[in-house]
Design a protein around this motif. Structure first.
Motif, PDB file in Angstrom:
ATOM      1  N   UNK A  92       0.413  -1.311  -0.143  1.00  0.00           N
ATOM      2  CA  UNK A  92      -0.278   0.162  -0.013  1.00  0.00           C
ATOM      3  C   UNK A  92       1.319   1.108  -0.205  1.00  0.00           C
ATOM      4  N   UNK A  93       2.435   0.768   0.516  1.00  0.00           N
ATOM      5  CA  UNK A  93       3.157   2.583   0.468  1.00  0.00           C
ATOM      6  C   UNK A  93       3.125   2.784  -1.026  1.00  0.00           C
ATOM      7  N   UNK A  94       3.794   1.565  -1.504  1.00  0.00           N
ATOM      8  CA  UNK A  94       3.842   1.268  -2.998  1.00  0.00           C
ATOM      9  C   UNK A  94       2.881   2.093  -3.878  1.00  0.00           C
ATOM     10  N   UNK A  95       1.814   1.886  -3.896  1.00  0.00           N
ATOM     11  CA  UNK A  95       1.439   2.299  -4.499  1.00  0.00           C
ATOM     12  C   UNK A  95       0.747   4.301  -4.361  1.00  0.00           C
ATOM     13  N   UNK A  96       0.892   4.612  -2.965  1.00  0.00           N
ATOM     14  CA  UNK A  96       0.673   5.420  -2.324  1.00  0.00           C
ATOM     15  C   UNK A  96       1.478   6.136  -3.016  1.00  0.00           C
ATOM     16  N   UNK A  97       3.230   5.611  -2.865  1.00  0.00           N
ATOM     17  CA  UNK A  97       3.935   6.612  -3.485  1.00  0.00           C
ATOM     18  C   UNK A  97       4.046   6.914  -5.011  1.00  0.00           C
ATOM     19  N   UNK A  98       4.020   8.412  -5.225  1.00  0.00           N
ATOM     20  CA  UNK A  98       4.452   8.388  -6.700  1.00  0.00           C
ATOM     21  C   UNK A  98       6.157   8.171  -6.919  1.00  0.00           C
ATOM     22  N   UNK A  99       6.419   8.478  -8.539  1.00  0.00           N
ATOM     23  CA  UNK A  99       7.193   7.589  -8.783  1.00  0.00           C
ATOM     24  C   UNK A  99       8.210   7.568  -7.993  1.00  0.00           C
ATOM     25  N   UNK A 100       8.958   9.231  -7.694  1.00  0.00           N
ATOM     26  CA  UNK A 100      10.227   9.365  -6.109  1.00  0.00           C
ATOM     27  C   UNK A 100      10.546   8.935  -5.501  1.00  0.00           C
ATOM     28  N   UNK A 101       8.671   8.496  -5.511  1.00  0.00           N
ATOM     29  CA  UNK A 101       9.429   8.748  -3.534  1.00  0.00           C
ATOM     30  C   UNK A 101       9.325   7.018  -3.629  1.00  0.00           C
ATOM     31  N   UNK A 102       8.682   6.367  -5.029  1.00  0.00           N
ATOM     32  CA  UNK A 102       8.747   4.983  -4.494  1.00  0.00           C
ATOM     33  C   UNK A 102      10.357   4.270  -5.064  1.00  0.00           C
ATOM     34  N   UNK A 103      11.432   5.527  -5.779  1.00  0.00           N
ATOM     35  CA  UNK A 103      12.583   4.842  -5.833  1.00  0.00           C
ATOM     36  C   UNK A 103      13.327   5.550  -5.151  1.00  0.00           C
ATOM     37  N   UNK A 104      12.966   6.306  -3.909  1.00  0.00           N
ATOM     38  CA  UNK A 104      13.606   7.186  -2.698  1.00  0.00           C
ATOM     39  C   UNK A 104      13.153   5.379  -1.937  1.00  0.00           C
ATOM     40  N   UNK A 105      12.589   5.063  -1.984  1.00  0.00           N
ATOM     41  CA  UNK A 105      12.186   3.924  -1.123  1.00  0.00           C
ATOM     42  C   UNK A 105      13.194   3.048  -1.260  1.00  0.00           C
ATOM     43  N   UNK A 106      13.030   2.161  -2.674  1.00  0.00           N
ATOM     44  CA  UNK A 106      13.809   1.017  -2.803  1.00  0.00           C
ATOM     45  C   UNK A 106      14.936   1.305  -2.834  1.00  0.00           C
ATOM     46  N   UNK A 107      16.069   2.668  -3.184  1.00  0.00           N
ATOM     47  CA  UNK A 107      16.763   2.631  -2.945  1.00  0.00           C
ATOM     48  C   UNK A 107      17.607   2.862  -1.382  1.00  0.00           C
ATOM     49  N   UNK A 108      17.057   4.306  -1.356  1.00  0.00           N
ATOM     50  CA  UNK A 108      17.272   5.004  -0.005  1.00  0.00           C
ATOM     51  C   UNK A 108      17.078   3.471   1.420  1.00  0.00           C
ATOM     52  N   UNK A 109      15.746   2.442   1.315  1.00  0.00           N
ATOM     53  CA  UNK A 109      15.982   1.834   2.454  1.00  0.00           C
ATOM     54  C   UNK A 109      17.303   1.024   2.761  1.00  0.00           C
ATOM     55  N   UNK A 110      17.441   0.214   1.545  1.00  0.00           N
ATOM     56  CA  UNK A 110      17.990  -0.979   1.738  1.00  0.00           C
ATOM     57  C   UNK A 110      19.837  -0.339   1.930  1.00  0.00           C
ATOM     58  N   UNK A 111      19.896   0.648   0.910  1.00  0.00           N
ATOM     59  CA  UNK A 111      20.863   1.496   1.396  1.00  0.00           C
ATOM     60  C   UNK A 111      21.403   1.913   2.739  1.00  0.00           C
TER      61      UNK A 111
END
Lengths: 252, 283
Positions: free
Chosen positions: A166-185
């Motif tokens: 649901x978080x990914x659904x609500x995020x915009x593209x930039x947000x999805x990239x930020x979470x996908x890269x940022x959290x693992x990093x």
């Protein structure tokens, strides 16, 4: 009426995935039992942890439980509240049903290996909380506590999957990239470096202690700690998910 | 209060004002045409009513109850969208089964009969249907729900002339058997003009006309005759458009003309909805 239909839809949505999962589990069990049937003198193997598969499976099911279901239900006039409630019910019913089935399969497997001293079939729960059951292994207490443990942990895992999707659904593209890269990093690179350089490993020690405490390790391997921790996690994740679902809109 | 009431509805997408204080009522058992140019706000309005998107402000009531996040209110509406909202792997027959589950009034016998008439293969996956059959699938489903309010957003997208005719016939047959309210949002004004009773014209997020088709068409007229005579008659009139064919001419005028004042050989007729729409929605 709508809630009943929504729950039915969500349950039947997994009508293919669940039998396939158990088919795989049965094949793996059969393969292990056959391959360990003649280990020869001194050979010993400990098989177990099937419920971990259930926990991972339900996490993945949670990950796949939002986008298509949301669109389908919106198309059919179901409110977000009803669709969320139907998922919460699913996230309690499915772990309950699958955990019961796990215990039955484990019982059958144990019965089949009962005459073989070279093979021990154990659940992950029995392996983690072995010190608690030194004197009463194989009793109904182990079965019931193992069942409750799996229900609680897999329900939390399923809700975690739902929260992520649901978080990914609500995020915009930039947000999805930020979470996908940022959290693992942060988790794989940033935090270990920061912990090693600045805090001298205190963060990871604290996290380890917190995990142990949540699992009930320091308290006589008490699984009820893990159950309560899982239920708290379930409630928190459900709350966060609801905040995301209640304002979700259809996207092209 | 029966019907769907929309009060001061505002919906913004960033800087774009998709709906600007829209107020209207969809009454029971009436056939509405929701007309507007691309991006006028037609789909946004229907999406707001069906809870697919949230308005920034305003109120939507269905039979006096708030429509937003209200299962009871939403069960009175079924919207056929231009987009597909069904899961990728779902087959037509499964969609029928689930729509019956969510809409207890769903008429499966009628649905299967209509699907057969249209030549819709219910065993096929929805995703694999052509654009035309994708529309047919949604039309068949929508007409079968027996919900009191049916919204059709671009219902004839990709349909050939025969299928479009079949749809309008099916809609009118269904309506004559048991009336319901239908809102048809479309660009094909000429086709829908013979079906709808009420017309709502939306322009840049604002309702500029909301009246019966007859009333709207009565705001203008057409004059047909020889080109020279027509030219002499329309000089001082508000002319929406002119069609010429050989030496004959048809002029579309705003306002009414007294037939007794016209010279012989000039015919006066009803205004054309499409011409009027173009005039009203021009920049």
């Amino acid at each position: 009426m709508n809630l009943k239909s929504a729950v039915k839809y969500q349950v039947l949505d997994g009508k293919v995935a669940i039998p396939v999962f158990y088919l795989v589990v049965l094949c793996v069990m059969a393969l292990l039992l056959v391959s360990t049937s003649d280990l020869g003198p001194g050979g010993y193997v400990n098989i177990g942890g099937f419920e971990m598969g259930t926990i991972i499976f339900l996490f993945i099911l949670g990950l796949n439980a939002f986008r298509e279901t949301f669109r389908m239900m919106i198309q059919n006039g179901v409110s977000r509240k009803t669709m969320f409630l139907s998922f919460v019910i699913l996230a309690l019913v499915l772990p309950l049903g699958m955990s019961c089935l796990n215990e039955i399969l484990l019982g059958i497997g144990k019965a089949m290996t009962a005459g073989n001293d070279n093979v021990t079939l154990q659940s992950a729960f029995e392996q983690i909380y072995a010190p608690r059951y030194i004197e009463n292994l194989g009793t109904m207490q182990v079965v019931l506590e193992g069942l409750l443990f799996t229900i609680c942990v897999s329900a939390a895992a399923m809700m975690l999957g739902y929260f992520i999707t649901t978080m990914y659904y609500r995020l915009n593209k930039a947000g999805r990239i930020a979470v996908s890269v940022g959290v693992p990093a942060i988790l794989i690179i940033g935090l270990p470096i920061f912990d090693a350089v600045v805090t001298g490993g205190a963060i990871y020690r604290a996290l380890g202690q917190l995990t142990l405490f949540a699992m009930g390790g320091p308290n006589g391997y008490n699984p009820y700690y893990a159950m309560v921790s899982s239920l708290i996690a379930f409630a928190l994740l459900a709350g966060l998910s609801w905040m995301l679902v209640r304002r979700a809109v259809v996207k092209d | 209060m029966k019907g769907i009431e929309v009060r001061n509805l505002v919906k913004n997408y960033g800087d774009v004002q998709a709906l600007r204080k829209v107020s209207l009522t969809f009454e029971e058992n009436k056939l509405y045409g929701l007309l507007g140019r691309n991006g006028a706000g037609k789909t946004t309005l229907l999406n707001c009513i069906t809870g697919r998107v949230f308005p920034n402000s305003g109120e939507i009531l269905v039979h006096g109850e708030t429509a937003l996040e209200n299962d009871k209110a939403q069960q009175k509406i079924f919207m056929m969208s231009e987009k597909n909202f069904y899961p990728d792997g779902m087959r037509v027959r499964d969609a029928i089964k689930w729509t019956r589950e969510f809409y207890p009034g769903f008429d499966e016998g009628y649905c299967m009969g209509l699907a057969e008439k249209f030549g819709l293969n219910t065993k096929k996956k929805i995703k694999s249907l052509s654009t035309g059959y994708g529309s047919i699938f949604k039309l068949v489903l929508t007409l079968s729900t027996n919900a009191p309010y049916l919204f059709f957003d671009e219902p004839v997208l990709g349909l050939d002339a025969n299928h479009r005719d079949m749809f309008y016939r099916a809609l009118l047959e269904k309506y004559s058997e048991k009336p319901f309210a239908a809102v048809i949002s479309t660009h094909l004004i000429e086709e829908v003009a013979g079906v709808i009773e009420e017309v709502i014209i939306i322009k840049k997020g604002e309702i500029i006309r909301n009246q019966s088709v007859d009333e709207l068409l009565a705001t203008g007229c057409t004059l047909s005759g020889t080109a020279a005579t027509i030219d002499s008659l329309i000089g001082d009139k508000n002319v929406l458009g002119v069609d010429s064919l050989g030496g004959l001419k048809t002029a579309y005028l705003v306002g009414q003309i007294d037939p007794s004042t016209l010279p012989a050989g000039i015919e006066i007729g009803k205004m054309d909805l499409q011409k009027l729409f173009i005039h009203l929605t021009n920049e």
